[in-house]
Write a protein that holds these residues in place. Sequence first.
Motif, PDB file in Angstrom:
ATOM      1  N   SER A 345       0.828  -1.206   0.000  1.00 39.08           N
ATOM      2  CA  SER A 345       0.000   0.000   0.000  1.00 39.08           C
ATOM      3  C   SER A 345       0.861   1.254   0.000  1.00 39.08           C
ATOM      4  N   SER A 346       1.911   1.256   0.791  1.00 36.74           N
ATOM      5  CA  SER A 346       2.806   2.417   0.823  1.00 36.74           C
ATOM      6  C   SER A 346       3.565   2.576  -0.487  1.00 36.74           C
ATOM      7  N   ILE A 347       4.010   1.474  -1.045  1.00 38.07           N
ATOM      8  CA  ILE A 347       4.745   1.528  -2.312  1.00 38.07           C
ATOM      9  C   ILE A 347       3.873   2.103  -3.422  1.00 38.07           C
ATOM     10  N   LEU A 348       2.628   1.666  -3.469  1.00 32.74           N
ATOM     11  CA  LEU A 348       1.755   2.033  -4.589  1.00 32.74           C
ATOM     12  C   LEU A 348       1.049   3.365  -4.417  1.00 32.74           C
ATOM     13  N   GLY A 349       0.488   3.622  -3.245  1.00 31.70           N
ATOM     14  CA  GLY A 349      -0.437   4.744  -3.191  1.00 31.70           C
ATOM     15  C   GLY A 349      -0.432   5.627  -1.976  1.00 31.70           C
ATOM     16  N   GLN A 350       0.608   5.565  -1.128  1.00 31.07           N
ATOM     17  CA  GLN A 350       0.637   6.406   0.064  1.00 31.07           C
ATOM     18  C   GLN A 350       1.645   7.539  -0.102  1.00 31.07           C
ATOM     19  N   GLY A 351       1.142   8.727  -0.316  1.00 30.15           N
ATOM     20  CA  GLY A 351       2.010   9.893  -0.393  1.00 30.15           C
ATOM     21  C   GLY A 351       2.446  10.263  -1.804  1.00 30.15           C
ATOM     22  N   ARG A 352       3.101  11.409  -1.900  1.00 31.58           N
ATOM     23  CA  ARG A 352       3.465  11.978  -3.197  1.00 31.58           C
ATOM     24  C   ARG A 352       4.633  11.250  -3.859  1.00 31.58           C
ATOM     25  N   THR A 353       5.358  10.439  -3.087  1.00 30.53           N
ATOM     26  CA  THR A 353       6.464   9.698  -3.685  1.00 30.53           C
ATOM     27  C   THR A 353       6.057   8.282  -4.087  1.00 30.53           C
ATOM     28  N   SER A 354       4.807   7.917  -3.873  1.00 28.78           N
ATOM     29  CA  SER A 354       4.353   6.570  -4.209  1.00 28.78           C
ATOM     30  C   SER A 354       4.331   6.375  -5.728  1.00 28.78           C
ATOM     31  N   ARG A 355       4.388   5.128  -6.133  1.00 28.95           N
ATOM     32  CA  ARG A 355       4.476   4.830  -7.571  1.00 28.95           C
ATOM     33  C   ARG A 355       3.269   5.342  -8.345  1.00 28.95           C
ATOM     34  N   LEU A 356       2.082   5.101  -7.858  1.00 33.27           N
ATOM     35  CA  LEU A 356       0.883   5.504  -8.591  1.00 33.27           C
ATOM     36  C   LEU A 356       0.757   7.019  -8.666  1.00 33.27           C
ATOM     37  N   HIS A 357       1.137   7.715  -7.594  1.00 31.65           N
ATOM     38  CA  HIS A 357       1.067   9.179  -7.635  1.00 31.65           C
ATOM     39  C   HIS A 357       2.069   9.721  -8.657  1.00 31.65           C
ATOM     40  N   ARG A 358       3.288   9.195  -8.610  1.00 29.94           N
ATOM     41  CA  ARG A 358       4.304   9.672  -9.567  1.00 29.94           C
ATOM     42  C   ARG A 358       3.879   9.370 -11.010  1.00 29.94           C
ATOM     43  N   SER A 359       3.374   8.160 -11.229  1.00 29.53           N
ATOM     44  CA  SER A 359       3.062   7.750 -12.596  1.00 29.53           C
ATOM     45  C   SER A 359       1.768   8.382 -13.116  1.00 29.53           C
ATOM     46  N   LEU A 360       0.692   8.239 -12.358  1.00 27.68           N
ATOM     47  CA  LEU A 360      -0.624   8.641 -12.866  1.00 27.68           C
ATOM     48  C   LEU A 360      -0.915  10.124 -12.688  1.00 27.68           C
ATOM     49  N   VAL A 361      -0.436  10.713 -11.577  1.00 23.85           N
ATOM     50  CA  VAL A 361      -0.753  12.115 -11.291  1.00 23.85           C
ATOM     51  C   VAL A 361       0.292  13.053 -11.857  1.00 23.85           C
ATOM     52  N   GLN A 401      -6.244   0.750 -16.794  1.00 26.42           N
ATOM     53  CA  GLN A 401      -5.158   0.034 -17.457  1.00 26.42           C
ATOM     54  C   GLN A 401      -3.797   0.455 -16.911  1.00 26.42           C
ATOM     55  N   ALA A 402      -3.656   1.738 -16.582  1.00 26.51           N
ATOM     56  CA  ALA A 402      -2.396   2.221 -16.028  1.00 26.51           C
ATOM     57  C   ALA A 402      -2.152   1.634 -14.630  1.00 26.51           C
ATOM     58  N   VAL A 403      -3.222   1.535 -13.831  1.00 28.70           N
ATOM     59  CA  VAL A 403      -3.111   0.934 -12.493  1.00 28.70           C
ATOM     60  C   VAL A 403      -2.729  -0.535 -12.610  1.00 28.70           C
ATOM     61  N   LEU A 404      -3.405  -1.256 -13.486  1.00 28.63           N
ATOM     62  CA  LEU A 404      -3.121  -2.679 -13.653  1.00 28.63           C
ATOM     63  C   LEU A 404      -1.693  -2.902 -14.143  1.00 28.63           C
ATOM     64  N   ALA A 405      -1.182  -1.981 -14.958  1.00 30.93           N
ATOM     65  CA  ALA A 405       0.198  -2.089 -15.427  1.00 30.93           C
ATOM     66  C   ALA A 405       1.178  -1.971 -14.258  1.00 30.93           C
ATOM     67  N   GLU A 406       0.862  -1.083 -13.306  1.00 30.28           N
ATOM     68  CA  GLU A 406       1.723  -0.948 -12.132  1.00 30.28           C
ATOM     69  C   GLU A 406       1.664  -2.204 -11.265  1.00 30.28           C
ATOM     70  N   LEU A 407       0.504  -2.827 -11.186  1.00 32.03           N
ATOM     71  CA  LEU A 407       0.394  -4.071 -10.425  1.00 32.03           C
ATOM     72  C   LEU A 407       1.203  -5.185 -11.080  1.00 32.03           C
ATOM     73  N   GLU A 408       1.187  -5.225 -12.414  1.00 33.81           N
ATOM     74  CA  GLU A 408       1.980  -6.225 -13.126  1.00 33.81           C
ATOM     75  C   GLU A 408       3.476  -5.991 -12.905  1.00 33.81           C
ATOM     76  N   ARG A 409       3.852  -4.727 -12.869  1.00 26.93           N
ATOM     77  CA  ARG A 409       5.259  -4.401 -12.603  1.00 26.93           C
ATOM     78  C   ARG A 409       5.672  -4.895 -11.223  1.00 26.93           C
ATOM     79  N   LEU A 410       4.763  -4.750 -10.249  1.00 27.88           N
ATOM     80  CA  LEU A 410       5.056  -5.210  -8.891  1.00 27.88           C
ATOM     81  C   LEU A 410       5.244  -6.727  -8.849  1.00 27.88           C
TER      82      LEU A 410
END
Length: 501
Positions: A345-361, A401-410
């Motif tokens: 959860s922290s890796i993917l979506g907690q805070g501005r340095t998380s993967r999903l925030h950096r990638s999607l936002v 699709q972008a979220v699922l791509a990050e899950l596949e990367r994980l």
Amino acid sequence: MMQRVVKTIASLCLVLLLAAQVGAANLEDKVVEHTFKNGLKLLMVERHSSPTVSAWIRFKVGSVHERSDERGLAHLLEHMLFKGTRTLGTKDYAAEAPLLEKIEQTAQLMLAEEAKGGKADKAKLAALRAELAKFEKQAEQYVIKDEFFDLYARNGGSGYNAFTGRDGTTYLISLPANKLELWAAIESDRMKHPVLREFYTERSVVMEERRRSYDAEPSAKLWETFVAAAYQAHPYGQPTIGWTSDIRQLSRTKAESFLKRYYAPNNAIMAVVGDIKPAVVIPLVERYFGDIQPGTPVPDVPVQEEPQQGERRVELLGDAEPELVIGFHKTAIGSDDDYVFDLISSILGQGRTSRLHRSLVLEKQFATQVSTFDAPGNRYPNLFVLYASPRAPHTAAEVEQAVLAELERLKKEPVSQQELQQVLNQLEFEEARRMGTNGGLARNLTEYESIAGSWRYMTTYRARVVKITPADIQRVAQQYFTRENRIVGTLVTKKAGGAQK
């Protein structure tokens, strides 16, 4: 100048991290616990930094423990237990009590007639509703509104509140340390002699809350529909507030039965944190709460959700911007995999340095916000949830699709040791922040004692998560982030002439 600021922030983070580690290590020595003969568990921590105290009482009963004809009761009782007792909230309980009985007798007749649906006698129903309104109006003359609040406010209390979830119900207050006996007197009276006055009036308030905050709020409605789709058997799928038809058939008789069964000392955990001495608090609590009889132990929920056999998708049309919710079934708190999910959860979506925030936002600008969390409860197997708000002109489908791509990367790429350490630091930082206040620590003590089985979950947590490896993260991602274990919910914006995702 910027280098000095960065160094200052880094130093502050280090201090907080060290405080978290020392705090967790010392908590074992600082928490004093005492269990009374009636089953009430009291947890205490001395903190003499200010002459204040936070007192929390958590009942280990929430909406997950309701039967099918009781849905919504735990939340409604949260409201009702602010209404008073035989001595508080009333000008003359002896005169009020007969009217309360007339109200309930009339309400029972009304509910029985309403249950007939289309076959109900409309004239009889109208007469019963009018009679109920008459008795309620007569009872109003004895009611003292918000006496609990006023008593606490006059004595320096603040933050007086309550909240109900799937797993439990909590009442909380912060007040001057020399007013702790007032708290004990008020809360023990509420546990001993609660009076559910204004029940049907408050039931109407909750129905309006349900209409305004859920039925008329697309985002909330999406969430409610999403959770209901995720659970076909387990009561986690039912909304804590209840469905409209659930609330409509609740009666004071049902509420009093539920209250008597479960809102008792053997189902309660009390935390008192602040400027106290346990040697003084224990006899104080014994004096006020010790003679309260235990109730029925809150039962475990034996129902288990069957594994999904395929992806579930829900779509909601609404007058709002698009939203996306993706969930995966996972294990409950305290399991080996649950600790891994905390890191994920922290890796993917907690805070501005998380993967999903950096990638999607920040980079792709597909979304305005993204987050991850566990829901709808924690005591039983729950959901790992990813939430995103698409940024126009991008659609929910693109974000998905972008979220699922990050899950596949994980699944495929091991997390670096550097990123793993950053996440561990972040978790410790957040824990230090939460435990920095009396109220934050009281909340953690009562919550973990209730849902994890012991407040010591906090003292062993770091030792568990530091052992997690990149391979553990890959294994959990591969096991749980599968199509057949996935639930997807989308909020589709209603447009003139159709809908637009």
